[in-house]
Design a protein around this motif. Structure first.
Motif, PDB file in Angstrom:
ATOM      1  N   VAL A 183      36.725  44.652  51.696  1.00 57.92           N
ATOM      2  CA  VAL A 183      37.592  45.541  50.918  1.00 57.92           C
ATOM      3  C   VAL A 183      39.015  45.024  51.047  1.00 57.92           C
ATOM      4  O   VAL A 183      39.563  44.951  52.154  1.00 57.92           O
ATOM      5  CB  VAL A 183      37.495  46.992  51.425  1.00 57.92           C
ATOM      6  N   ARG A 184      39.620  44.684  49.934  1.00 53.88           N
ATOM      7  CA  ARG A 184      40.937  44.061  49.941  1.00 53.88           C
ATOM      8  C   ARG A 184      42.006  45.011  49.433  1.00 53.88           C
ATOM      9  O   ARG A 184      41.807  45.723  48.449  1.00 53.88           O
ATOM     10  CB  ARG A 184      40.931  42.807  49.066  1.00 53.88           C
ATOM     11  N   GLY A 185      43.142  45.002  50.110  1.00 53.37           N
ATOM     12  CA  GLY A 185      44.299  45.746  49.642  1.00 53.37           C
ATOM     13  C   GLY A 185      45.091  44.939  48.630  1.00 53.37           C
ATOM     14  O   GLY A 185      44.734  43.804  48.274  1.00 53.37           O
ATOM     15  N   ASN A 186      46.199  45.488  48.168  1.00 52.42           N
ATOM     16  CA  ASN A 186      47.027  44.816  47.174  1.00 52.42           C
ATOM     17  C   ASN A 186      47.786  43.640  47.791  1.00 52.42           C
ATOM     18  O   ASN A 186      48.158  43.661  48.961  1.00 52.42           O
ATOM     19  CB  ASN A 186      48.044  45.782  46.575  1.00 52.42           C
ATOM     20  N   ALA A 187      47.998  42.622  46.978  1.00 53.54           N
ATOM     21  CA  ALA A 187      48.940  41.560  47.314  1.00 53.54           C
ATOM     22  C   ALA A 187      50.266  41.871  46.627  1.00 53.54           C
ATOM     23  O   ALA A 187      50.306  42.522  45.582  1.00 53.54           O
ATOM     24  CB  ALA A 187      48.416  40.209  46.857  1.00 53.54           C
ATOM     25  N   LYS A 188      51.359  41.410  47.219  1.00 58.48           N
ATOM     26  CA  LYS A 188      52.689  41.638  46.636  1.00 58.48           C
ATOM     27  C   LYS A 188      53.321  40.285  46.333  1.00 58.48           C
ATOM     28  O   LYS A 188      53.481  39.458  47.225  1.00 58.48           O
ATOM     29  CB  LYS A 188      53.564  42.439  47.590  1.00 58.48           C
ATOM     30  N   ILE A 189      53.652  40.050  45.064  1.00 56.38           N
ATOM     31  CA  ILE A 189      54.205  38.775  44.647  1.00 56.38           C
ATOM     32  C   ILE A 189      55.703  38.913  44.394  1.00 56.38           C
ATOM     33  O   ILE A 189      56.240  40.023  44.345  1.00 56.38           O
ATOM     34  CB  ILE A 189      53.487  38.238  43.390  1.00 56.38           C
ATOM     35  N   GLU A 190      56.384  37.788  44.193  1.00 58.56           N
ATOM     36  CA  GLU A 190      57.839  37.780  44.066  1.00 58.56           C
ATOM     37  C   GLU A 190      58.282  37.766  42.612  1.00 58.56           C
ATOM     38  O   GLU A 190      59.172  37.020  42.221  1.00 58.56           O
ATOM     39  CB  GLU A 190      58.419  36.587  44.826  1.00 58.56           C
ATOM     40  N   ARG A 191      57.635  38.572  41.808  1.00 60.32           N
ATOM     41  CA  ARG A 191      58.081  38.809  40.424  1.00 60.32           C
ATOM     42  C   ARG A 191      57.533  40.168  40.010  1.00 60.32           C
ATOM     43  O   ARG A 191      56.548  40.646  40.591  1.00 60.32           O
ATOM     44  CB  ARG A 191      57.604  37.703  39.477  1.00 60.32           C
ATOM     45  N   ASP A 192      58.136  40.768  39.016  1.00 60.00           N
ATOM     46  CA  ASP A 192      57.749  42.125  38.637  1.00 60.00           C
ATOM     47  C   ASP A 192      57.000  42.180  37.310  1.00 60.00           C
ATOM     48  O   ASP A 192      56.853  43.254  36.720  1.00 60.00           O
ATOM     49  CB  ASP A 192      58.958  43.050  38.599  1.00 60.00           C
ATOM     50  N   TYR A 193      56.509  41.026  36.837  1.00 58.01           N
ATOM     51  CA  TYR A 193      55.651  40.998  35.655  1.00 58.01           C
ATOM     52  C   TYR A 193      54.683  39.832  35.786  1.00 58.01           C
ATOM     53  O   TYR A 193      55.060  38.735  36.206  1.00 58.01           O
ATOM     54  CB  TYR A 193      56.466  40.834  34.363  1.00 58.01           C
ATOM     55  N   TYR A 194      53.435  40.072  35.452  1.00 58.75           N
ATOM     56  CA  TYR A 194      52.443  39.002  35.403  1.00 58.75           C
ATOM     57  C   TYR A 194      51.378  39.363  34.369  1.00 58.75           C
ATOM     58  O   TYR A 194      51.284  40.511  33.918  1.00 58.75           O
ATOM     59  CB  TYR A 194      51.804  38.763  36.779  1.00 58.75           C
ATOM     60  N   TYR A 195      50.584  38.365  34.002  1.00 61.43           N
ATOM     61  CA  TYR A 195      49.562  38.565  32.972  1.00 61.43           C
ATOM     62  C   TYR A 195      48.206  38.171  33.539  1.00 61.43           C
ATOM     63  O   TYR A 195      48.050  37.096  34.116  1.00 61.43           O
ATOM     64  CB  TYR A 195      49.874  37.705  31.739  1.00 61.43           C
ATOM     65  N   THR A 196      47.247  39.071  33.409  1.00 61.84           N
ATOM     66  CA  THR A 196      45.858  38.769  33.786  1.00 61.84           C
ATOM     67  C   THR A 196      45.058  38.674  32.488  1.00 61.84           C
ATOM     68  O   THR A 196      45.042  37.649  31.846  1.00 61.84           O
ATOM     69  CB  THR A 196      45.310  39.860  34.722  1.00 61.84           C
ATOM     70  N   THR A 197      44.409  39.754  32.109  1.00 62.14           N
ATOM     71  CA  THR A 197      43.855  39.882  30.756  1.00 62.14           C
ATOM     72  C   THR A 197      44.770  40.749  29.897  1.00 62.14           C
ATOM     73  O   THR A 197      44.498  40.982  28.727  1.00 62.14           O
ATOM     74  CB  THR A 197      42.450  40.505  30.810  1.00 62.14           C
TER      75      THR A 197
END
Length: 315
Positions: A183-197
Motif C-alpha cells: 500500500v503506497r502513499g502519495n509522492a510529492k514532486i517539485e511542480r504543481d501541475y502534471y499530466y497522466t491521462t
C-alpha cells in the motif's frame, strides 16, 4: 521506464520489491535465533539499454545504457527465536551513457521489517514453515523522484504485508513461495501541475498499490555451509498509466515485470560468522520498466549479542 529497487519490495518493494538475495531478507524463510545479529554489506550493479514504453519495447538514444549502482548496508536481529527485525538503507547512484541527463546519487529509502515464524510443522521427511513480514519504507532523503529514469526512487511511503510458505526436505532441498501486497502513499514532486491521462493541478501524486510475488527452488549443501537458489519473481501495480510515446517516465506509471535469477550464499568455514553472497538476475518481460541485468555481491557477518550459544536458523 526504470525498474526501481523495492525491500521489500522491491525490494527488493521495490523495488525495490526489490531480488533473490540469500542473506536473511523479507522474502526468505531464514530466521536469526534470539540475541543473534547479522550485518550485510551488498553491492549491486544494474544496467539496461532497452525498455518497455507501455508494451512497446524500444531503445532511446537520449539514454543509451542506464547504469544504477547500489550499496546497501542492512542488518537482521533475533528479538526472539520466532520474531526478527530487519532494516536497510541503500545508497544509490545512476548514470546514462548518452544524452544530456546527468546522473544523481544519494540515499534512497529507509526500510524496516518485522518478520515472524508463524507456523512450523514436520510432515513427511521435511519441515513446513509459514512466515509473515510486515514492512514499512519511507524516503530517507529529499531526492527528486520526478526525474525518470535516473531518479533514486519512487519518493513515497510504502506499507507491505508478506506471506512466505516453504517446505524443506531433511536432506536440504526446499521450495518456497511468497507474495506481498504493498500500500503506497502519495509522492510529492517539485511542480504543481502534471499530466497522466489528464491534467492534474497538484504536487501530490497518487501512487498505485502493488503486488510482489515469487517462487524459489533451493538447496543447502556441504553441511549447511553452501546455499544455492534459483528464483522467479515479479511485480504488478494496480493502476497507473503507460509512458506516452517519446515521453519520459513518471512515478505513478503502471509497472509490471517478471524476472529470473539465481545466487549463492557461502559461509566461510575458517572464519566463523562470515558469509559471501553472489547473485544475478534478468528481467524477462515488462511494462514501463527497463529490461535490466543485475549482479550483486556482498558479505554477511553474524554474531551473538546476548545469546552467544545460538546460531542462525536455516529453514
Amino acid at each position: 521506464m526504470c525498474r526501481f529497487l523495492l525491500i521489500c519490495s522491491l525490494i527488493l518493494t521495490w523495488f525495490l520489491s526489490t531480488g533473490p538475495l540469500q542473506a536473511q531478507t523479507p522474502t526468505d524463510a531464514l530466521m536469526m535465533d534470539k540475541g543473534q545479529i547479522c550485518f550485510a554489506a551488498l553491492y549491486s550493479r544494474d544496467t539496461w539499454d532497452e525498455y518497455w514504453e507501455g508494451t512497446l519495447k524500444r531503445t532511446n538514444g537520449n539514454i543509451g545504457t542506464l547504469t544504477r549502482q547500489v550499496f546497501m548496508p542492512m542488518f537482521s536481529l533475533g528479538i526472539t527465536d520466532r520474531v526478527n527485525i530487519l532494516a536497510a538503507l541503500p545508497f544509490v547512484s545512476s548514470q546514462a551513457s548518452a544524452g544530456q541527463l546527468r546522473g544523481v546519487s544519494g540515499f534512497q529509502d529507509l526500510s524496516l521489517w518485522i518478520k515472524a515464524n508463524a507456523l512450523e510443522i514436520y510432515p513427511g521427511q521435511g519441515t513446513l514453515t509459514f512466515h509473515t513480514t510486515l514492512g514499512f519504507t519511507v524516503p530517507a532523503a529529499d531526492y527528486l523522484e520526478d526525474y525518470m529514469p535516473l531518479s533514486l526512487g519512487l519518493g513515497c511511503p510504502d506499507l507491505s504485508l508478506r506471506g512466505i510458505l516453504q517446505y524443506r526436505l531433511d536432506m536440504g532441498l526446499y521450495v518456497r513461495g511468497q507474495a506481498a501486497y504493498m500500500v503506497r502513499g502519495n509522492a510529492k514532486i517539485e511542480r504543481d501541475y502534471y499530466y497522466t491521462t489528464h491534467g492534474v493541478y497538484s504536487n501530490k501524486v497518487d501512487m498505485p498499490n502493488a503486488l510482489g510475488y515469487g517462487g524459489t527452488l533451493g538447496i543447502w549443501m556441504l553441511n549447511n555451509s553452501l546455499n544455492l537458489e534459483a528464483t522467479y519473481d515479479g511485480l504488478h501495480t494496480f493502476g497507473g498509466f503507460d509512458i506516452r510515446r517519446q515521453d519520459v517516465g513518471f512515478p505513478s506509471n503502471q509497472m509490471i515485470f517478471t524476472r529470473f535469477g539465481g545466487g549463492l550464499h557461502y559461509f566461510v568455514p575458517f572464519v566463523p560468522g562470515l558469509g559471501i553472497i553472489a547473485q544475478a538476475n534478468k528481467i524477462l518481460t515488462g511494462r514501463n520498466v527497463g529490461q535490466s541485468n543485475m549482479i550483486t555481491a556482498g558479505l554477511t557477518y553474524q554474531f551473538g549479542l546476548w545469546n552467544t550459544s545460538s546460531s542462525a536458523t536455516q529453514q
